[in-house]
Scaffold this motif. Structure first.
Motif, PDB file in Angstrom:
ATOM      1  N   SER A 256     -45.066  -0.532 -15.275  1.00 43.49           N
ATOM      2  CA  SER A 256     -46.269  -0.503 -16.108  1.00 43.49           C
ATOM      3  C   SER A 256     -47.159  -1.700 -15.816  1.00 43.49           C
ATOM      4  N   GLU A 257     -46.548  -2.830 -15.475  1.00 41.55           N
ATOM      5  CA  GLU A 257     -47.327  -4.047 -15.211  1.00 41.55           C
ATOM      6  C   GLU A 257     -48.118  -3.929 -13.918  1.00 41.55           C
ATOM      7  N   ILE A 258     -47.474  -3.455 -12.847  1.00 37.52           N
ATOM      8  CA  ILE A 258     -48.186  -3.379 -11.570  1.00 37.52           C
ATOM      9  C   ILE A 258     -49.239  -2.274 -11.593  1.00 37.52           C
ATOM     10  N   TYR A 259     -48.985  -1.189 -12.309  1.00 38.07           N
ATOM     11  CA  TYR A 259     -49.998  -0.132 -12.424  1.00 38.07           C
ATOM     12  C   TYR A 259     -51.217  -0.648 -13.192  1.00 38.07           C
ATOM     13  N   ALA A 260     -50.969  -1.481 -14.200  1.00 34.75           N
ATOM     14  CA  ALA A 260     -52.090  -2.064 -14.948  1.00 34.75           C
ATOM     15  C   ALA A 260     -52.927  -2.952 -14.035  1.00 34.75           C
ATOM     16  N   GLU A 261     -52.273  -3.783 -13.232  1.00 31.99           N
ATOM     17  CA  GLU A 261     -52.999  -4.635 -12.291  1.00 31.99           C
ATOM     18  C   GLU A 261     -53.784  -3.790 -11.297  1.00 31.99           C
ATOM     19  N   ALA A 262     -53.174  -2.717 -10.805  1.00 30.03           N
ATOM     20  CA  ALA A 262     -53.846  -1.855  -9.836  1.00 30.03           C
ATOM     21  C   ALA A 262     -55.089  -1.204 -10.435  1.00 30.03           C
ATOM     22  N   MET A 263     -55.031  -0.868 -11.716  1.00 31.39           N
ATOM     23  CA  MET A 263     -56.192  -0.252 -12.367  1.00 31.39           C
ATOM     24  C   MET A 263     -57.364  -1.221 -12.452  1.00 31.39           C
ATOM     25  N   PHE A 264     -57.058  -2.475 -12.787  1.00 29.07           N
ATOM     26  CA  PHE A 264     -58.134  -3.461 -12.846  1.00 29.07           C
ATOM     27  C   PHE A 264     -58.697  -3.737 -11.459  1.00 29.07           C
ATOM     28  N   LEU A 265     -57.827  -3.788 -10.469  1.00 25.57           N
ATOM     29  CA  LEU A 265     -58.278  -4.018  -9.105  1.00 25.57           C
ATOM     30  C   LEU A 265     -59.106  -2.832  -8.612  1.00 25.57           C
ATOM     31  N   TYR A 266     -58.700  -1.614  -8.972  1.00 23.73           N
ATOM     32  CA  TYR A 266     -59.469  -0.423  -8.617  1.00 23.73           C
ATOM     33  C   TYR A 266     -60.890  -0.531  -9.171  1.00 23.73           C
ATOM     34  N   SER A 267     -61.015  -0.890 -10.438  1.00 21.51           N
ATOM     35  CA  SER A 267     -62.336  -1.018 -11.054  1.00 21.51           C
ATOM     36  C   SER A 267     -63.168  -2.072 -10.351  1.00 21.51           C
ATOM     37  N   ASP A 268     -62.519  -3.165  -9.968  1.00 23.34           N
ATOM     38  CA  ASP A 268     -63.215  -4.248  -9.279  1.00 23.34           C
ATOM     39  C   ASP A 268     -63.692  -3.793  -7.901  1.00 23.34           C
ATOM     40  N   VAL A 269     -62.833  -3.071  -7.184  1.00 19.26           N
ATOM     41  CA  VAL A 269     -63.202  -2.572  -5.855  1.00 19.26           C
ATOM     42  C   VAL A 269     -64.377  -1.608  -5.938  1.00 19.26           C
ATOM     43  N   VAL A 270     -64.293  -0.679  -6.879  1.00 19.04           N
ATOM     44  CA  VAL A 270     -65.350   0.330  -7.007  1.00 19.04           C
ATOM     45  C   VAL A 270     -66.687  -0.299  -7.379  1.00 19.04           C
ATOM     46  N   SER A 271     -66.659  -1.327  -8.223  1.00 16.25           N
ATOM     47  CA  SER A 271     -67.907  -1.947  -8.665  1.00 16.25           C
ATOM     48  C   SER A 271     -68.447  -2.980  -7.670  1.00 16.25           C
ATOM     49  N   SER A 272     -67.596  -3.458  -6.746  1.00 15.52           N
ATOM     50  CA  SER A 272     -68.016  -4.550  -5.856  1.00 15.52           C
ATOM     51  C   SER A 272     -68.193  -4.141  -4.407  1.00 15.52           C
ATOM     52  N   LEU A 273     -67.489  -3.104  -3.964  1.00 12.70           N
ATOM     53  CA  LEU A 273     -67.522  -2.725  -2.560  1.00 12.70           C
ATOM     54  C   LEU A 273     -68.180  -1.356  -2.383  1.00 12.70           C
ATOM     55  N   HIS A 274     -68.620  -1.096  -1.151  1.00  4.34           N
ATOM     56  CA  HIS A 274     -69.300   0.164  -0.861  1.00  4.34           C
ATOM     57  C   HIS A 274     -68.866   0.677   0.513  1.00  4.34           C
ATOM     58  N   LEU A 315     -51.713   9.278 -17.880  1.00  2.00           N
ATOM     59  CA  LEU A 315     -53.003   9.784 -17.411  1.00  2.00           C
ATOM     60  C   LEU A 315     -53.242   9.466 -15.938  1.00  2.00           C
ATOM     61  N   SER A 316     -52.671   8.349 -15.473  1.00  2.00           N
ATOM     62  CA  SER A 316     -52.872   7.961 -14.078  1.00  2.00           C
ATOM     63  C   SER A 316     -52.276   8.990 -13.121  1.00  2.00           C
ATOM     64  N   LYS A 317     -51.251   9.721 -13.581  1.00  2.00           N
ATOM     65  CA  LYS A 317     -50.668  10.764 -12.752  1.00  2.00           C
ATOM     66  C   LYS A 317     -51.632  11.937 -12.586  1.00  2.00           C
ATOM     67  N   ILE A 318     -52.525  12.102 -13.540  1.00  2.00           N
ATOM     68  CA  ILE A 318     -53.520  13.167 -13.468  1.00  2.00           C
ATOM     69  C   ILE A 318     -54.709  12.715 -12.631  1.00  2.00           C
ATOM     70  N   SER A 319     -55.230  11.548 -12.973  1.00  3.59           N
ATOM     71  CA  SER A 319     -56.342  10.976 -12.204  1.00  3.59           C
ATOM     72  C   SER A 319     -56.313   9.464 -12.348  1.00  3.59           C
ATOM     73  N   PHE A 320     -55.863   8.797 -11.300  1.00  5.68           N
ATOM     74  CA  PHE A 320     -55.796   7.341 -11.333  1.00  5.68           C
ATOM     75  C   PHE A 320     -57.199   6.742 -11.448  1.00  5.68           C
ATOM     76  N   ALA A 321     -58.156   7.332 -10.746  1.00 10.52           N
ATOM     77  CA  ALA A 321     -59.530   6.818 -10.753  1.00 10.52           C
ATOM     78  C   ALA A 321     -60.143   6.893 -12.147  1.00 10.52           C
ATOM     79  N   ALA A 322     -60.061   8.063 -12.774  1.00 12.02           N
ATOM     80  CA  ALA A 322     -60.654   8.236 -14.099  1.00 12.02           C
ATOM     81  C   ALA A 322     -59.959   7.365 -15.137  1.00 12.02           C
ATOM     82  N   THR A 323     -58.645   7.255 -15.039  1.00 11.36           N
ATOM     83  CA  THR A 323     -57.892   6.444 -15.992  1.00 11.36           C
ATOM     84  C   THR A 323     -58.256   4.972 -15.861  1.00 11.36           C
ATOM     85  N   SER A 324     -58.418   4.498 -14.639  1.00 12.03           N
ATOM     86  CA  SER A 324     -58.786   3.105 -14.412  1.00 12.03           C
ATOM     87  C   SER A 324     -60.132   2.790 -15.050  1.00 12.03           C
ATOM     88  N   ARG A 325     -61.102   3.676 -14.826  1.00 12.04           N
ATOM     89  CA  ARG A 325     -62.428   3.447 -15.394  1.00 12.04           C
ATOM     90  C   ARG A 325     -62.391   3.499 -16.922  1.00 12.04           C
TER      91      ARG A 325
END
Length: 342
Positions: A256-274, A315-325
């Motif tokens: 649960s801890e590493i998935y939480a970190e991955a979600m925050f990193l996902y949000s950061d990547v999506v908002s910062s990189l293109h 929810l991440s099993k359904i959509s990791f992207a949507a859950t992260s956001r």
């Protein structure tokens, strides 16, 4: 607890990493040389400073025999700490960042606690600050103390009841020096701290705020997105695997801890990189998560994981992207620091 202790009882080595912080380093050193417990050594590692930081360190070393300055070419925080550990002569080692401040009662309270209840690692609370005058108080005794074993301490770390950084405690030297900080890694504490906890038998916790962490523009934790942020995910991946191997009962909490970190990193990547950079960033996140699959039953029936983590993991099993956001959005609405609190 004895009201008095002899300076000859326990020696603490404070390792201070210094790099281009001439404005702050004197405040840090002053907080150490004026410790009310005297049997300490202060090892200042000047990691190739190009300002006057190294000279300031030398000035203190010339006036106090407990202070030593070691100058080295710039090799980063990890190698500065490794150099300090190789040169430490104390029974316990504490790490201090050169722009932070330590309570004047830190060493005394630590030693009194160790004499009452010996342990391999002793952790305490910390407080953030901007101005040094916010740091000094009259704490004179331990208000609350508890002692745990290695798996319980690791659980506290994974649940973020214990912070990731190494500077909120002291470590028995015989254990600390068996592990090196990884060179050229950001978030090096994630790689190191849990490994030392794994080797400890008894870990103590005291409630006193004995360390003061300076908030300032330009520090690593205040910097914009960098690819080095993936070091944190890599460190958590290695940590998760090792903890599960040693303590399978902590699997759900670790995942649960590493998935939480991955979600925050996902949000950061999506908002910062293109473009291709974003694709590469998301691919790296998936690389680690694909190696750490989980079953719903492992998560849902755990009594250690919060409802928030359980819901986001499912929810991440359904959509990791949507859950992260969604998770980042909710935490922002709650006024939470999404990149500092999981």
């Amino acid at each position: 607890m004895n009201s008095k202790i002899k300076d000859s009882d326990i020696k603490i080595s404070f390792i201070v990493a210094v790099f281009n912080i001439e404005v702050f380093v004197s405040e840090c050193i002053e907080s150490l040389i004026h410790q009310t417990y005297r049997n300490i050594e202060i090892i200042l590692i000047d990691d190739g400073s190009t300002d006057n930081s190294g000279k300031i360190c030398d000035q203190y070393a010339s006036k106090d025999s407990r202070v030593r300055t070691i100058h080295q070419k710039n090799r980063g925080l990890s190698e500065a700490r490794n150099t300090g550990m190789r040169n430490a002569t104390g029974d316990y080692i504490g790490f201090v960042d050169g722009d932070d401040i330590v309570s004047l009662e830190c060493a005394r309270i630590a030693v009194e606690t160790l004499k009452r209840s010996p342990c391999d690692i002793l952790f305490w609370k910390y407080k953030q600050f901007i101005e040094a005058k916010q740091c000094y108080d009259n704490q004179t005794s331990v208000r609350d103390y508890r002692r745990v074993n290695s798996p319980k301490c690791l659980e506290e770390l994974l649940l973020h009841n214990l912070n990731e950084e190494v500077w909120n405690g002291i470590y028995k030297k015989t254990i600390a020096v068996t592990e090196k900080f990884p060179a050229k890694k950001q978030n090096e504490d994630v790689f190191w701290k849990y490994r030392v906890i794994l080797k400890a038998n008894d870990i103590g916790f005291i409630s006193d705020q004995l360390y003061f962490y300076r908030i300032r523009p330009g520090s690593i934790t205040q910097s914009p997105f960098s690819w080095k942020r993936f070091d944190s995910l890599e460190g958590r991946y290695i940590r998760t695997k090792n903890i599960i191997e040693n303590y399978p009962e902590l699997k759900a909490t670790a995942l649960s801890e590493i998935y939480a970190e991955a979600m925050f990193l996902y949000s950061d990547v999506v908002s910062s990189l293109h473009g291709e950079e974003r694709k590469l960033g998301l691919k790296r996140i998936n690389y680690y998560l694909d190696k750490l699959p989980f079953r719903f039953s492992e998560i849902l029936f755990s009594d250690k994981i919060s409802k928030m983590r359980k819901v986001t993991l499912v929810l991440s099993k359904i959509s990791f992207a949507a859950t992260s956001r969604l998770k980042v959005f909710i935490l922002k609405r709650l006024g939470r620091d999404v990149f500092g609190t999981h």
